[in-house]
Design an enzyme around this catalytic site. Structure first.
Site, PDB file in Angstrom:
ATOM      1  N   GLY A  72       0.936  -1.226  -0.018  1.00  0.00           N
ATOM      2  CA  GLY A  72       0.051   0.003  -0.033  1.00  0.00           C
ATOM      3  C   GLY A  72       0.871   1.201   0.084  1.00  0.00           C
ATOM      4  N   ASN A 159      -7.450   4.034   9.212  1.00  0.00           N
ATOM      5  CA  ASN A 159      -6.741   3.073   9.749  1.00  0.00           C
ATOM      6  C   ASN A 159      -6.838   3.067  11.324  1.00  0.00           C
ATOM      7  OD1 ASN A 159      -5.087   5.249   8.753  1.00  0.00           O
ATOM      8  ND2 ASN A 159      -3.549   4.161  10.215  1.00  0.00           N
ATOM      9  N   SER A 207      -3.889  -2.880  -0.475  1.00  0.00           N
ATOM     10  CA  SER A 207      -2.533  -3.801   0.104  1.00  0.00           C
ATOM     11  C   SER A 207      -2.978  -5.382   0.284  1.00  0.00           C
ATOM     12  CB  SER A 207      -2.066  -3.066   1.276  1.00  0.00           C
ATOM     13  OG  SER A 207      -0.795  -4.027   1.837  1.00  0.00           O
ATOM     14  N   THR A 245      10.434  -7.475 -11.907  1.00  0.00           N
ATOM     15  CA  THR A 245       9.938  -8.744 -12.135  1.00  0.00           C
ATOM     16  C   THR A 245       8.699  -9.207 -11.355  1.00  0.00           C
ATOM     17  OG1 THR A 245      11.774  -9.722 -12.797  1.00  0.00           O
ATOM     18  CG2 THR A 245      10.339 -11.427 -12.079  1.00  0.00           C
ATOM     19  N   CYS A 332       1.997   1.189  12.457  1.00  0.00           N
ATOM     20  CA  CYS A 332       3.135   1.753  12.077  1.00  0.00           C
ATOM     21  C   CYS A 332       3.625   2.626  13.246  1.00  0.00           C
ATOM     22  CB  CYS A 332       2.818   2.535  10.939  1.00  0.00           C
ATOM     23  SG  CYS A 332       2.118   1.340   9.545  1.00  0.00           S
TER      24      CYS A 332
HETATM   25  N1  PLP Z   1      -2.682   3.165   4.149  1.00  0.00           N
HETATM   26  C1  PLP Z   1      -3.405   2.717   5.311  1.00  0.00           C
HETATM   27  C2  PLP Z   1      -4.515   3.514   5.488  1.00  0.00           C
HETATM   28  C3  PLP Z   1      -2.798   1.834   6.036  1.00  0.00           C
HETATM   29  O1  PLP Z   1      -3.659   1.327   7.179  1.00  0.00           O
HETATM   30  C4  PLP Z   1      -1.634   1.127   5.839  1.00  0.00           C
HETATM   31  C5  PLP Z   1      -0.945   0.030   6.733  1.00  0.00           C
HETATM   32  O2  PLP Z   1      -1.094   0.265   7.918  1.00  0.00           O
HETATM   33  C6  PLP Z   1      -0.738   1.696   4.632  1.00  0.00           C
HETATM   34  C7  PLP Z   1      -1.425   2.672   3.963  1.00  0.00           C
HETATM   35  C8  PLP Z   1       0.301   0.999   4.567  1.00  0.00           C
HETATM   36  O3  PLP Z   1       0.197  -0.329   3.597  1.00  0.00           O
HETATM   37  P1  PLP Z   1       1.452  -1.093   3.432  1.00  0.00           P
HETATM   38  O4  PLP Z   1       1.638  -1.901   5.080  1.00  0.00           O
HETATM   39  O5  PLP Z   1       0.702  -2.525   2.612  1.00  0.00           O
HETATM   40  O6  PLP Z   1       2.640  -0.678   2.951  1.00  0.00           O
END
Ligand code: PLP
Length: 382
Positions: A72, A159, A207, A245, A332
């Site tokens: 993502g 999120n 994602s 790839t 995160c």
């Molecule tokens: N965007 C949102 C709203 C998310 O919740 C997240 C992951 O927590 C991401 C982007 C990032 O996705 P990825 O972990 O696949 O890089």
């Protein structure tokens, strides 16, 4: 060790058993490079094509509008950065006007830090405010669009607090002003119905690991006809739009996981919503003082709870000792002790804000899990 209760499905989801088996099988048996010309690579080309078709069907896109990415975050970076860079000639010919990006104050870091990177290169970034539920106001977007705005990006579902944004209205306003609209739908795809034509978005990020697919694979929807520079340059893979790839086993597993989740979307949503309700009812039977963040229009099974005079970190660690996995904010930034930018933007009551935990149910959770979490939360708070 006792059974683990995993209730952090917004951070990541357990991989679907069929998707995992398919991925192992392809990894082991179909190892050719899908770009090669010999017959060993033909089944891989077919799998890529069929996976693209399956994913496109899940979000009402055309197969050639789906480009596979690594996650993502990559999809988000691509949308933001390339939307500005695709206009570089125009930007350079008018150096008095700094290119502008509009987003919301509560985006994921994948968007906010992509914007920050473009800010360092000379762009301006406008962040739309949110109300107490975490939703942006389309009227504010209308006011903030500038002639030099290159892209508007607002997430579909949040999120941390699960809020669903008025993306359709935002896209309409953006298009009326002739601007590109992107949505980060990483938390939405596979959990609520997503129809790119109905939402009328130009780009959308997703994602796989958020919808019971493998980690390290995602996709971006790019509306047919939208001119956008590649983010990763190199070979001619992915219609010459995203070099490298292809990870065919992961792509196939992602397509299968998404197909299964979309097929069962209502069943899963009903179940996770019931889990959330059971947890809330359990808490309400006690005298625990808490609030639910994110308003009414939220992702199913998604709870951001703030406990009066609580400490989210301590609650999370106490639950961990009981083999219950929840998070304090978005995964995160769970190592940071600062209050998240999201809770601040929502102006959560200062007496509650520190005591915030995020509990996100997934299709594997049971009603019993919800009740146990509720009871353990009551003990932690007491
Ligand atoms: N965007 C949102 C709203 C998310 O919740 C997240 C992951 O927590 C991401 C982007 C990032 O996705 P990825 O972990 O696949 O890089």
């Amino acid at each position: 060790m006792n059974k683990i209760i995993y209730a952090d499905n917004a951070a990541t989801t357990p991989i679907d058993a069929d998707a995992l088996e398919l991925m192992f099988d392809l990894q082991k048996n179909l190892y050719a490079n899908p770009s090669a010309a010999y017959k060993l690579s033909r089944p891989l080309k077919k799998i890529l094509h069929e996976s693209r078709e399956k994913i496109a069907a899940c979000i009402n896109a055309a197969p050639n509008e789906i480009i596979f990415t690594s996650c993502g975050t990559e999809s988000d970076n691509w949308a933001i950065k390339s939307a500005v860079l695709s206009n570089l000639r125009e930007v350079l010919s008018n150096l008095r006007e700094q290119p502008n990006i509009i987003t919301s104050a509560v985006e994921h870091k994948a968007i906010l830090n992509s914007c920050a990177a473009m800010e360092k290169l000379g762009c301006t970034v406008t962040k739309l405010a949110v109300d107490k539920s975490g939703a942006v106001n389309p009227a504010e977007l209308q006011e903030k669009i500038l002639p030099q705005t290159k892209i508007i990006s607002v997430m579909l579902a949040h999120n941390e607090v699960g809020t669903i944004q008025p993306v359709k209205a935002l896209a309409e306003i953006s298009h009326a002003a002739g601007k590109i609209f992107h949505t980060d739908a990483v938390q939405a795809v596979g959990h609520i119905p997503v129809d790119v034509k109905d939402l009328n978005v130009d780009m959308l990020s997703a994602s796989a690991h958020k919808f019971n697919g493998p980690k390290g694979i995602g996709f971006i929807y790019i509306r047919a006809g939208l001119k956008i520079l590649p983010y990763i340059d190199g070979g001619a893979q992915e219609f010459s739009r995203r070099a490298g790839t292809e990870n065919v086993p992961a792509v196939a597993a992602m397509a299968l996981a998404l197909e299964k989740n979309c097929r069962d979307i209502e069943i899963n949503a009903a179940k996770t919503s019931d889990c959330a309700k059971i947890l809330i009812d359990t808490l309400k039977k006690s005298n625990v003082d808490f609030i639910i963040n994110g308003g009414e229009n939220r992702l199913p099974g998604h709870l951001s709870l703030s406990f009066k005079n609580g400490d989210g970190e301590t609650i999370m660690h106490r639950l961990d000792l009981k083999n219950i996995c929840v998070s304090t904010g978005s995964a995160c930034n769970s190592r940071q002790v600062q209050i998240s930018h999201v809770l601040q933007a929502l102006s959560v009551n200062p007496n509650y804000i520190r005591g915030t935990v995020r509990i996100t149910f997934g299709r594997e959770n049971s009603y019993e899990d919800a009740e146990i979490i509720g009871k353990q939360l009551i003990k932690c708070i007491a």
